[in-house]
Design an enzyme around this catalytic site. Structure first.
Site, mmCIF file in Angstrom:
data_model
loop_
_atom_site.group_PDB
_atom_site.id
_atom_site.type_symbol
_atom_site.label_atom_id
_atom_site.label_comp_id
_atom_site.label_asym_id
_atom_site.label_seq_id
_atom_site.Cartn_x
_atom_site.Cartn_y
_atom_site.Cartn_z
ATOM 1 N N ASP A 58 29.176 85.091 42.202
ATOM 2 C CA ASP A 58 28.900 86.513 42.980
ATOM 3 C C ASP A 58 29.098 85.820 44.741
ATOM 4 O O ASP A 58 28.660 84.736 44.796
ATOM 5 C CB ASP A 58 28.101 86.914 42.268
ATOM 6 C CG ASP A 58 28.207 88.694 42.736
ATOM 7 O OD1 ASP A 58 29.523 89.420 43.453
ATOM 8 O OD2 ASP A 58 27.055 88.947 42.807
ATOM 9 N N ASP A 106 27.709 89.043 47.020
ATOM 10 C CA ASP A 106 25.966 89.835 47.828
ATOM 11 C C ASP A 106 25.299 89.597 46.929
ATOM 12 O O ASP A 106 25.772 90.078 45.680
ATOM 13 C CB ASP A 106 27.494 90.915 47.600
ATOM 14 C CG ASP A 106 27.950 91.485 48.972
ATOM 15 O OD1 ASP A 106 28.018 90.807 49.709
ATOM 16 O OD2 ASP A 106 28.749 92.262 48.498
ATOM 17 N N ASN A 152 33.253 91.351 43.078
ATOM 18 C CA ASN A 152 34.068 92.962 43.025
ATOM 19 C C ASN A 152 33.765 93.115 44.360
ATOM 20 O O ASN A 152 33.018 93.462 45.592
ATOM 21 C CB ASN A 152 32.986 93.311 41.784
ATOM 22 C CG ASN A 152 33.583 93.575 40.465
ATOM 23 O OD1 ASN A 152 34.469 92.812 40.687
ATOM 24 N ND2 ASN A 152 32.646 93.588 39.906
ATOM 25 N N LYS A 156 52.411 73.876 40.950
ATOM 26 C CA LYS A 156 52.884 75.200 41.534
ATOM 27 C C LYS A 156 52.485 76.696 40.769
ATOM 28 O O LYS A 156 53.398 76.743 40.227
ATOM 29 C CB LYS A 156 53.584 75.552 42.825
ATOM 30 C CG LYS A 156 53.444 76.923 43.509
ATOM 31 C CD LYS A 156 55.230 76.770 44.080
ATOM 32 C CE LYS A 156 55.287 77.373 45.658
ATOM 33 N NZ LYS A 156 55.647 78.917 44.748
ATOM 34 N N ASP A 166 23.671 88.004 40.743
ATOM 35 C CA ASP A 166 22.515 88.372 40.341
ATOM 36 C C ASP A 166 22.533 90.575 40.057
ATOM 37 O O ASP A 166 21.847 90.841 39.561
ATOM 38 C CB ASP A 166 22.477 89.521 42.281
ATOM 39 C CG ASP A 166 23.399 90.274 42.484
ATOM 40 O OD1 ASP A 166 24.142 90.218 42.371
ATOM 41 O OD2 ASP A 166 23.055 90.653 43.618
#
Length: 186
Positions: free
Chosen positions: A8, A10, A52, A125, A152
């Site tokens: 993740d 943040d 996200n 590809k 988190d």
């Protein structure tokens, strides 16, 4: 060996904020994030950021703003450790109520990360016909339990469980640096 560290953003690499990280000037890196990512790379992990980012879907800011933030984060990581390269940065622009498969706690970003890493390593590809959607996705040749999702929040752990990778929940004030020994020793 196919190991991927899905991270993740943040609360894992940089400080998360209730009002979002809205531009480069608001980015505060978590201490040791670059060193931790460098250690993961040297241990053989590919690094895939899965974040996200609903402000895009809500129309609050653009894909270009997010690209600037991500470029800045990559630069800061490399300043701390020259091996702290990010293989992929994937983000979900969808709002929480959309039910999008690409939004964590669903496994869509992790699935996409695995497919993109495998395609790049094999020289394939991917296009719309070759990229597998959620209904057609079949696990890769790699044992996903060797990979890890570090986050988190509970949605990060839900995505890890849905995809079959080990989930490691970290303190958002410390991030990946606080879990590096646990990640590397399993």
């Amino acid at each position: 060996d196919g190991r991927i560290a899905y991270l993740d953003r943040d609360g894992v690499i940089n400080v998360g904020k209730e009002t979002y990280v809205n531009d480069v000037n608001e980015v505060e890196m978590l201490e040791g994030a670059g060193l931790a990512i460098g250690r993961l790379r040297r241990a053989g992990f590919r690094i895939v950021i899965c974040t996200n980012q609903s402000p895009i879907g809500r129309g609050w800011w653009s894909h270009e703003t997010l690209a600037e933030i991500h470029d800045y984060i990559q630069l800061r990581l490399l300043e701390e450790d020259e091996d702290a390269h990010l293989d992929l940065i994937l983000y979900s622009p969808y709002a929480p109520w959309s039910g999008a498969h690409a939004r964590k706690g669903n496994p869509g970003m992790l699935e996409a990360g695995r497919q993109l890493i495998e395609a790049a390593e094999s020289g394939m590809k991917l296009d719309d016909e070759l990229f597998m959607d959620a209904d057609d996705y079949i696990s890769s040749n790699y044992d996903e339990t060797a990979s890890v999702m570090v986050g988190d929040r509970s949605v990060d752990m839900e995505a890890a469980a849905a995809f079959g990778v080990r989930g490691i929940k970290v303190d958002g004030a410390i991030g990946v640096a606080g879990a590096i020994e646990f990640i590397l020793t399993g």
